[in-house]
Motif scaffolding. Sequence first.
Motif, PDB file in Angstrom:
ATOM      1  N   ASP A  12      10.938 -53.777  80.640  1.00 11.67           N
ATOM      2  CA  ASP A  12      11.850 -54.567  81.469  1.00 11.67           C
ATOM      3  C   ASP A  12      11.425 -54.398  82.926  1.00 11.67           C
ATOM      4  N   VAL A  13      11.005 -55.480  83.566  1.00 10.88           N
ATOM      5  CA  VAL A  13      10.483 -55.389  84.929  1.00 10.88           C
ATOM      6  C   VAL A  13      11.560 -55.394  86.000  1.00 10.88           C
ATOM      7  N   THR A  14      12.818 -55.552  85.618  1.00 14.49           N
ATOM      8  CA  THR A  14      13.868 -55.593  86.637  1.00 14.49           C
ATOM      9  C   THR A  14      14.054 -54.245  87.327  1.00 14.49           C
ATOM     10  N   ARG A  15      13.644 -53.154  86.674  1.00 10.55           N
ATOM     11  CA  ARG A  15      13.728 -51.816  87.290  1.00 10.55           C
ATOM     12  C   ARG A  15      12.567 -50.981  86.760  1.00 10.55           C
ATOM     13  N   LEU A  16      11.591 -50.740  87.639  1.00 12.29           N
ATOM     14  CA  LEU A  16      10.394 -49.999  87.255  1.00 12.29           C
ATOM     15  C   LEU A  16      10.249 -48.749  88.110  1.00 12.29           C
ATOM     16  N   GLU A  17       9.716 -47.691  87.511  1.00 15.44           N
ATOM     17  CA  GLU A  17       9.405 -46.486  88.273  1.00 15.44           C
ATOM     18  C   GLU A  17       8.128 -46.713  89.059  1.00 15.44           C
ATOM     19  N   GLN A  18       8.104 -46.163  90.263  1.00 15.02           N
ATOM     20  CA  GLN A  18       6.923 -46.265  91.106  1.00 15.02           C
ATOM     21  C   GLN A  18       5.728 -45.664  90.369  1.00 15.02           C
ATOM     22  N   GLY A  49       6.383 -55.404  96.120  1.00 17.54           N
ATOM     23  CA  GLY A  49       6.318 -54.024  95.643  1.00 17.54           C
ATOM     24  C   GLY A  49       5.332 -53.803  94.513  1.00 17.54           C
ATOM     25  N   TRP A  50       4.724 -54.872  94.022  1.00 14.39           N
ATOM     26  CA  TRP A  50       3.761 -54.765  92.922  1.00 14.39           C
ATOM     27  C   TRP A  50       2.358 -55.047  93.443  1.00 14.39           C
ATOM     28  N   GLU A  51       1.373 -54.342  92.887  1.00 13.31           N
ATOM     29  CA  GLU A  51      -0.023 -54.605  93.220  1.00 13.31           C
ATOM     30  C   GLU A  51      -0.736 -55.198  92.018  1.00 13.31           C
ATOM     31  N   ILE A  52      -1.558 -56.186  92.282  1.00 13.61           N
ATOM     32  CA  ILE A  52      -2.361 -56.812  91.231  1.00 13.61           C
ATOM     33  C   ILE A  52      -3.646 -56.005  91.075  1.00 13.61           C
ATOM     34  N   SER A  53      -3.991 -55.686  89.845  1.00 11.81           N
ATOM     35  CA  SER A  53      -5.264 -55.014  89.563  1.00 11.81           C
ATOM     36  C   SER A  53      -6.284 -56.094  89.220  1.00 11.81           C
ATOM     37  N   GLY A 103       8.306 -48.700  96.665  1.00 13.34           N
ATOM     38  CA  GLY A 103       9.723 -48.642  96.347  1.00 13.34           C
ATOM     39  C   GLY A 103      10.529 -49.675  97.109  1.00 13.34           C
ATOM     40  N   GLY A 104      11.590 -50.174  96.475  1.00 11.18           N
ATOM     41  CA  GLY A 104      12.482 -51.128  97.114  1.00 11.18           C
ATOM     42  C   GLY A 104      12.921 -52.218  96.158  1.00 11.18           C
ATOM     43  N   LYS A 105      13.707 -53.151  96.706  1.00 14.87           N
ATOM     44  CA  LYS A 105      14.176 -54.294  95.935  1.00 14.87           C
ATOM     45  C   LYS A 105      13.418 -55.521  96.429  1.00 14.87           C
ATOM     46  N   PHE A 106      12.853 -56.277  95.478  1.00 18.33           N
ATOM     47  CA  PHE A 106      11.993 -57.402  95.808  1.00 18.33           C
ATOM     48  C   PHE A 106      12.348 -58.596  94.929  1.00 18.33           C
ATOM     49  N   ALA A 123       6.010 -76.682  83.245  1.00 16.85           N
ATOM     50  CA  ALA A 123       6.957 -75.688  82.737  1.00 16.85           C
ATOM     51  C   ALA A 123       7.230 -74.706  83.864  1.00 16.85           C
ATOM     52  N   PHE A 124       8.452 -74.173  83.898  1.00 15.77           N
ATOM     53  CA  PHE A 124       8.843 -73.268  84.983  1.00 15.77           C
ATOM     54  C   PHE A 124       9.700 -72.137  84.422  1.00 15.77           C
ATOM     55  N   ILE A 125       9.368 -70.921  84.783  1.00 14.02           N
ATOM     56  CA  ILE A 125      10.192 -69.758  84.452  1.00 14.02           C
ATOM     57  C   ILE A 125      10.838 -69.309  85.753  1.00 14.02           C
ATOM     58  N   PRO A 126      12.171 -69.280  85.840  1.00 13.66           N
ATOM     59  CA  PRO A 126      12.842 -68.932  87.090  1.00 13.66           C
ATOM     60  C   PRO A 126      12.534 -67.509  87.546  1.00 13.66           C
ATOM     61  N   GLY A 127      12.658 -67.286  88.838  1.00 15.22           N
ATOM     62  CA  GLY A 127      12.445 -65.964  89.418  1.00 15.22           C
ATOM     63  C   GLY A 127      13.680 -65.085  89.258  1.00 15.22           C
ATOM     64  N   LYS A 128      13.541 -63.829  89.684  1.00 19.62           N
ATOM     65  CA  LYS A 128      14.659 -62.877  89.609  1.00 19.62           C
ATOM     66  C   LYS A 128      14.373 -61.704  90.524  1.00 19.62           C
ATOM     67  N   TRP A 129      15.416 -60.947  90.802  1.00 15.71           N
ATOM     68  CA  TRP A 129      15.269 -59.756  91.604  1.00 15.71           C
ATOM     69  C   TRP A 129      14.756 -58.611  90.742  1.00 15.71           C
ATOM     70  N   VAL A 130      13.848 -57.825  91.321  1.00 17.11           N
ATOM     71  CA  VAL A 130      13.301 -56.652  90.638  1.00 17.11           C
ATOM     72  C   VAL A 130      13.375 -55.462  91.593  1.00 17.11           C
ATOM     73  N   GLU A 131      13.297 -54.268  91.022  1.00 22.97           N
ATOM     74  CA  GLU A 131      13.406 -53.058  91.824  1.00 22.97           C
ATOM     75  C   GLU A 131      12.342 -52.054  91.394  1.00 22.97           C
ATOM     76  N   VAL A 132      11.750 -51.393  92.382  1.00 22.07           N
ATOM     77  CA  VAL A 132      10.814 -50.309  92.134  1.00 22.07           C
ATOM     78  C   VAL A 132      11.470 -49.038  92.664  1.00 22.07           C
ATOM     79  N   VAL A 133      11.674 -48.056  91.788  1.00 19.46           N
ATOM     80  CA  VAL A 133      12.372 -46.818  92.157  1.00 19.46           C
ATOM     81  C   VAL A 133      11.413 -45.631  92.067  1.00 19.46           C
ATOM     82  N   LYS A 134      11.755 -44.587  92.816  1.00 19.94           N
ATOM     83  CA  LYS A 134      10.930 -43.358  92.798  1.00 19.94           C
ATOM     84  C   LYS A 134      11.227 -42.510  91.609  1.00 19.94           C
TER      85      LYS A 134
END
Length: 134
Positions: A12-18, A49-53, A103-106, A123-134
Motif C-alpha cells: 500500500d503506497v499511501t504510507r511507506l517507510e523511508q 518524496g519518491w525517487e525513480i531508479s 519523509g513527508g506528505k506528498f 484511460a486515467f487512474i486518479p491521484g491520491k495523497w501518500v506519506e513517507v514516514v521514518k
Amino acid sequence: MNSKNSDGGSIDVTRLEQGTDFMAIVTVHNAYASQAITNVALSQIFPSGWEISNSRLFQDGITEEDNSIYTYQDIRDDRVLTFFDLPIANAKVFVVKLTATYGGKFYLPGTLCQAMYEPGVNAFIPGKWVEVVK
C-alpha cells in the motif's frame, strides 16, 4: 497502477517507510478486437518524496525484450513517459522501480495513458495523497 515490494508482494503506497524499495506496475490493455492502437503515451508522475531508479543506468537485469515493449521511454526526476504501440487485443506491462526516500506528505498525481492522435482512446487512474514516514 499496482504496487509491489521488492519481494513481489502487494504494498500500500499511501504510507511507506523511508527507504522502502518498491515497484509501480501499470498494465495497459487494448480492448479493441479488430484494431491496433498506435502512438500510445503513458504518463506516470511520481511524488516528490519518491525517487525513480533508472535501471538503464545500471543495466541490472534489463534485457532487449524489456526494451522492445516500448518505442521510446523518457525518465526524468519525477516522471516516466513511455511511448508504444498496442497490437490487437493485446496488453503490455510497464514496471518502474521506486524508493520512498524523503519523509513527508506528498501528492501522487494521476496516471494517464492515451493514444496521441485518437482523443477518445484513453484511460486515467486518479491521484491520491501518500506519506513517507521514518
